[in-house]
Scaffold this motif. Structure first.
Motif, PDB file in Angstrom:
ATOM      1  N   LEU A 286       0.814  -1.228   0.000  1.00 39.28           N
ATOM      2  CA  LEU A 286       0.000   0.000   0.000  1.00 39.28           C
ATOM      3  C   LEU A 286       0.845   1.276   0.000  1.00 39.28           C
ATOM      4  CD1 LEU A 286      -2.770   1.483   0.354  1.00 39.28           C
ATOM      5  CD2 LEU A 286      -2.348   1.351   2.809  1.00 39.28           C
ATOM      6  N   ALA A 287       1.928   1.257   0.793  1.00 38.39           N
ATOM      7  CA  ALA A 287       2.713   2.489   0.951  1.00 38.39           C
ATOM      8  C   ALA A 287       3.426   2.896  -0.343  1.00 38.39           C
ATOM      9  CB  ALA A 287       3.720   2.330   2.088  1.00 38.39           C
ATOM     10  N   SER A 288       3.517   1.951  -1.308  1.00 40.73           N
ATOM     11  CA  SER A 288       4.173   2.309  -2.580  1.00 40.73           C
ATOM     12  C   SER A 288       3.214   3.015  -3.528  1.00 40.73           C
ATOM     13  CB  SER A 288       4.729   1.046  -3.250  1.00 40.73           C
ATOM     14  OG  SER A 288       3.661   0.244  -3.737  1.00 40.73           O
ATOM     15  N   ARG A 289       1.928   3.091  -3.142  1.00 39.75           N
ATOM     16  CA  ARG A 289       0.946   3.741  -4.029  1.00 39.75           C
ATOM     17  C   ARG A 289       0.781   5.209  -3.671  1.00 39.75           C
ATOM     18  NH1 ARG A 289      -3.321  -0.909  -2.783  1.00 39.75           N
ATOM     19  NH2 ARG A 289      -1.854  -2.624  -3.142  1.00 39.75           N
ATOM     20  N   GLN A 290       0.403   5.995  -4.665  1.00 39.02           N
ATOM     21  CA  GLN A 290       0.329   7.442  -4.444  1.00 39.02           C
ATOM     22  C   GLN A 290      -1.022   7.891  -3.900  1.00 39.02           C
ATOM     23  OE1 GLN A 290       1.574   9.360  -7.993  1.00 39.02           O
ATOM     24  NE2 GLN A 290       3.548   8.330  -8.003  1.00 39.02           N
ATOM     25  N   PHE A 291      -2.059   7.081  -4.144  1.00 44.46           N
ATOM     26  CA  PHE A 291      -3.399   7.469  -3.716  1.00 44.46           C
ATOM     27  C   PHE A 291      -4.071   6.315  -2.974  1.00 44.46           C
ATOM     28  CE2 PHE A 291      -2.422  10.476  -6.973  1.00 44.46           C
ATOM     29  CZ  PHE A 291      -3.083  11.640  -6.595  1.00 44.46           C
ATOM     30  N   ILE A 292      -5.072   6.658  -2.165  1.00 42.85           N
ATOM     31  CA  ILE A 292      -5.904   5.623  -1.540  1.00 42.85           C
ATOM     32  C   ILE A 292      -7.365   5.876  -1.916  1.00 42.85           C
ATOM     33  CG2 ILE A 292      -4.338   5.156   0.389  1.00 42.85           C
ATOM     34  CD1 ILE A 292      -6.196   6.952   2.127  1.00 42.85           C
ATOM     35  N   ALA A 293      -8.200   4.868  -1.643  1.00 39.98           N
ATOM     36  CA  ALA A 293      -9.638   4.970  -1.898  1.00 39.98           C
ATOM     37  C   ALA A 293      -9.928   5.235  -3.372  1.00 39.98           C
ATOM     38  CB  ALA A 293     -10.289   6.026  -1.000  1.00 39.98           C
ATOM     39  N   ALA A 294      -9.212   4.530  -4.265  1.00 37.03           N
ATOM     40  CA  ALA A 294      -9.412   4.632  -5.722  1.00 37.03           C
ATOM     41  C   ALA A 294      -9.257   6.065  -6.227  1.00 37.03           C
ATOM     42  CB  ALA A 294     -10.760   4.046  -6.140  1.00 37.03           C
ATOM     43  N   GLY A 295      -8.079   6.624  -6.013  1.00 36.08           N
ATOM     44  CA  GLY A 295      -7.770   7.949  -6.558  1.00 36.08           C
ATOM     45  C   GLY A 295      -8.430   9.084  -5.802  1.00 36.08           C
ATOM     46  N   THR A 296      -9.072   8.779  -4.655  1.00 41.89           N
ATOM     47  CA  THR A 296      -9.836   9.813  -3.946  1.00 41.89           C
ATOM     48  C   THR A 296      -8.942  10.705  -3.091  1.00 41.89           C
ATOM     49  OG1 THR A 296     -11.707   8.305  -3.885  1.00 41.89           O
ATOM     50  CG2 THR A 296     -11.813  10.189  -2.400  1.00 41.89           C
ATOM     51  N   LEU A 297      -7.995  10.074  -2.369  1.00 41.84           N
ATOM     52  CA  LEU A 297      -7.160  10.845  -1.438  1.00 41.84           C
ATOM     53  C   LEU A 297      -5.691  10.529  -1.688  1.00 41.84           C
ATOM     54  CD1 LEU A 297      -9.072  10.034   1.902  1.00 41.84           C
ATOM     55  CD2 LEU A 297      -9.177  12.187   0.641  1.00 41.84           C
ATOM     56  N   GLU A 298      -4.837  11.534  -1.466  1.00 46.26           N
ATOM     57  CA  GLU A 298      -3.404  11.265  -1.528  1.00 46.26           C
ATOM     58  C   GLU A 298      -3.031  10.346  -0.383  1.00 46.26           C
ATOM     59  OE1 GLU A 298      -0.475  14.447  -1.910  1.00 46.26           O
ATOM     60  OE2 GLU A 298      -1.999  15.485  -3.116  1.00 46.26           O
ATOM     61  N   ASN A 299      -2.037   9.489  -0.660  1.00 39.87           N
ATOM     62  CA  ASN A 299      -1.647   8.499   0.346  1.00 39.87           C
ATOM     63  C   ASN A 299      -0.686   9.135   1.351  1.00 39.87           C
ATOM     64  OD1 ASN A 299      -1.031   6.216   1.760  1.00 39.87           O
ATOM     65  ND2 ASN A 299      -0.155   5.082   0.037  1.00 39.87           N
ATOM     66  N   ASN A 300      -1.235   9.643   2.451  1.00 43.16           N
ATOM     67  CA  ASN A 300      -0.389  10.127   3.545  1.00 43.16           C
ATOM     68  C   ASN A 300      -1.071   9.781   4.868  1.00 43.16           C
ATOM     69  OD1 ASN A 300      -2.350  12.175   4.140  1.00 43.16           O
ATOM     70  ND2 ASN A 300      -1.470  13.437   2.495  1.00 43.16           N
ATOM     71  N   ARG A 301      -0.352  10.004   5.967  1.00 41.23           N
ATOM     72  CA  ARG A 301      -0.853   9.528   7.262  1.00 41.23           C
ATOM     73  C   ARG A 301      -2.216  10.137   7.612  1.00 41.23           C
ATOM     74  NH1 ARG A 301       2.031   7.992  12.769  1.00 41.23           N
ATOM     75  NH2 ARG A 301       3.098   6.754  11.220  1.00 41.23           N
ATOM     76  N   GLN A 302      -2.316  11.439   7.404  1.00 39.14           N
ATOM     77  CA  GLN A 302      -3.562  12.146   7.735  1.00 39.14           C
ATOM     78  C   GLN A 302      -4.755  11.518   6.981  1.00 39.14           C
ATOM     79  OE1 GLN A 302      -3.215  16.188   6.562  1.00 39.14           O
ATOM     80  NE2 GLN A 302      -5.161  16.778   7.513  1.00 39.14           N
ATOM     81  N   ASN A 303      -4.565  11.257   5.706  1.00 37.84           N
ATOM     82  CA  ASN A 303      -5.661  10.703   4.900  1.00 37.84           C
ATOM     83  C   ASN A 303      -5.943   9.249   5.233  1.00 37.84           C
ATOM     84  OD1 ASN A 303      -6.175  13.094   3.605  1.00 37.84           O
ATOM     85  ND2 ASN A 303      -4.913  12.634   1.818  1.00 37.84           N
ATOM     86  N   LEU A 304      -4.875   8.491   5.567  1.00 31.37           N
ATOM     87  CA  LEU A 304      -5.096   7.088   5.966  1.00 31.37           C
ATOM     88  C   LEU A 304      -5.994   7.052   7.202  1.00 31.37           C
ATOM     89  CD1 LEU A 304      -1.505   5.593   5.511  1.00 31.37           C
ATOM     90  CD2 LEU A 304      -3.564   4.814   4.325  1.00 31.37           C
TER      91      LEU A 304
END
Ligand code: CUA
Length: 342
Positions: A286-304
């Motif tokens: 997961l951490a190698s991806r740039q986005f989470i939730a199918a392009g909805t949020l940038e992959n960072n701690r706050q968004n996780l």
């Protein structure tokens, strides 16, 4: 005094003119910049997309020419003096304008379109195969590395640049449509069927894809990214993705892994930790991806943390429940673990 009074309107008019000119320039720049970008058919970045953009421009200029012709004829009719008007047989108009013109232009367009379609299909035999499975509302992505090992990821597709890549598409539920405007046309994901499309990027780069068929409440948040990499970088990435998840290196992440096993592992697979769950995206890297939730949020701690605790506010109706009962320390631990899944 008088001069002053007569000058003022001049200055105001000049100002207005300058303002109009500026507005036109700014609007023009905005209009043109709207054609660029990581999700634009007007900024083709591969041979398939080039061909599609060419068809679109031919249609646009052709339709524009016909519009101008019709307008010119209408104006000529309006502004002719009665003495210039000569009666013309209705049959001539019907046969020339109503039959001959449409038959010629539509036949020419059909021949051009069919030929372009053939050249879209006649690309070199695609090298690698990727399978993409649509789900409400995320994308399951399966690769095979050169040794035939299966690799699963989600919502991010990596391809080698400079080569055509065949992408097989299926759906687990309703009809979706796979669309990466900079690289290719659309292809529908139809229940009970397997379709395919070729993605071919000229050079390394990142592009945004979007589900293009209404599929329910979160259709708009069913996006993904395509990352075209130099072939060596892509091979290295595949080799890295093949590995199982790294073990937690610190106490916080270890605590996070416990939370993951208790809360998330029923739906999410992390290879080497919890296998077999297929209901939700594979999180092994997961951490190698740039986005989470199918392009909805940038992959960072706050968004996780936001997505784990408030997913039903961010993506209402998705299968992911809001884990709003987890306290901040637990959420921090879980996010720390998720961030360690490089
Ligand atoms: Cu999937 Cu719209």
């Amino acid at each position: 005094m008088r001069m002053h009074k007569t000058r003022l309107p001049d200055a105001a008019a000049r100002n207005r003119q300058t303002c109009r000119l500026h507005c036109a320039v700014v609007a023009g720049i905005l209009f043109l910049s709207g054609c660029r970008g990581i999700q634009s058919t007007l900024d083709p970045q591969g041979p398939q997309a080039d061909e599609i953009a060419r068809i679109a421009w031919v249609m646009f200029w052709g339709a524009g020419f016909i519009l101008l012709l019709v307008m010119a004829l209408a104006l000529a009719t309006l502004f002719r003096t009665p003495s210039q008007r000569r009666p013309v047989s209705a049959n001539v108009f019907i046969i020339a304008g109503g039959v001959a013109l449409p038959v010629i232009t539509l036949t020419a367009l059909l021949i051009y379109g069919v030929d372009a379609m053939r050249s879209l299909r006649a690309t070199a035999e695609p090298t690698a195969q990727i399978e993409v499975v649509g789900n409400r509302w995320w994308w399951d992505v399966h690769y095979r590395d050169p040794d035939g090992h299966a690799i699963t990821s989600a919502n991010e597709i990596r391809i080698p640049a400079g080569k055509p890549v065949k992408v097989l598409v299926r759906t687990n539920d309703v009809i979706h449509s796979f669309w990466v405007p900079n690289l290719a046309g659309k292809i529908d994901l139809i229940p009970g069927r397997s379709n395919h499309i070729v993605l071919h990027a000229n050079a390394p780069g990142q592009f945004r894809g979007q589900c293009a068929e209404f599929c329910g409440a979160q259709h708009a948040r069913m996006a993904f990214h395509v990352i075209a990499q130099a072939p060596e970088a892509h091979a290295a990435w595949l080799a890295q993705q093949r590995m199982p998840a790294t073990a937690p290196a610190d106490r916080l992440s270890l605590r996070g892994q416990e939370v993951f096993l208790a809360r998330c592992a029923q739906c999410h697979t992390v290879r080497g930790v919890s296998e077999g769950a297929k209901r939700a995206p594979d999180l092994t890297h997961l951490a190698s991806r740039q986005f989470i939730a199918a392009g909805t949020l940038e992959n960072n701690r706050q968004n996780l943390i936001a997505f784990v605790s408030r997913s039903q506010e961010i993506k209402p109706g998705s299968d992911m429940p809001s884990h709003s009962d987890l306290d901040d320390a637990t959420l921090q631990a879980l996010a720390s673990y998720l961030e360690s899944l490089k």
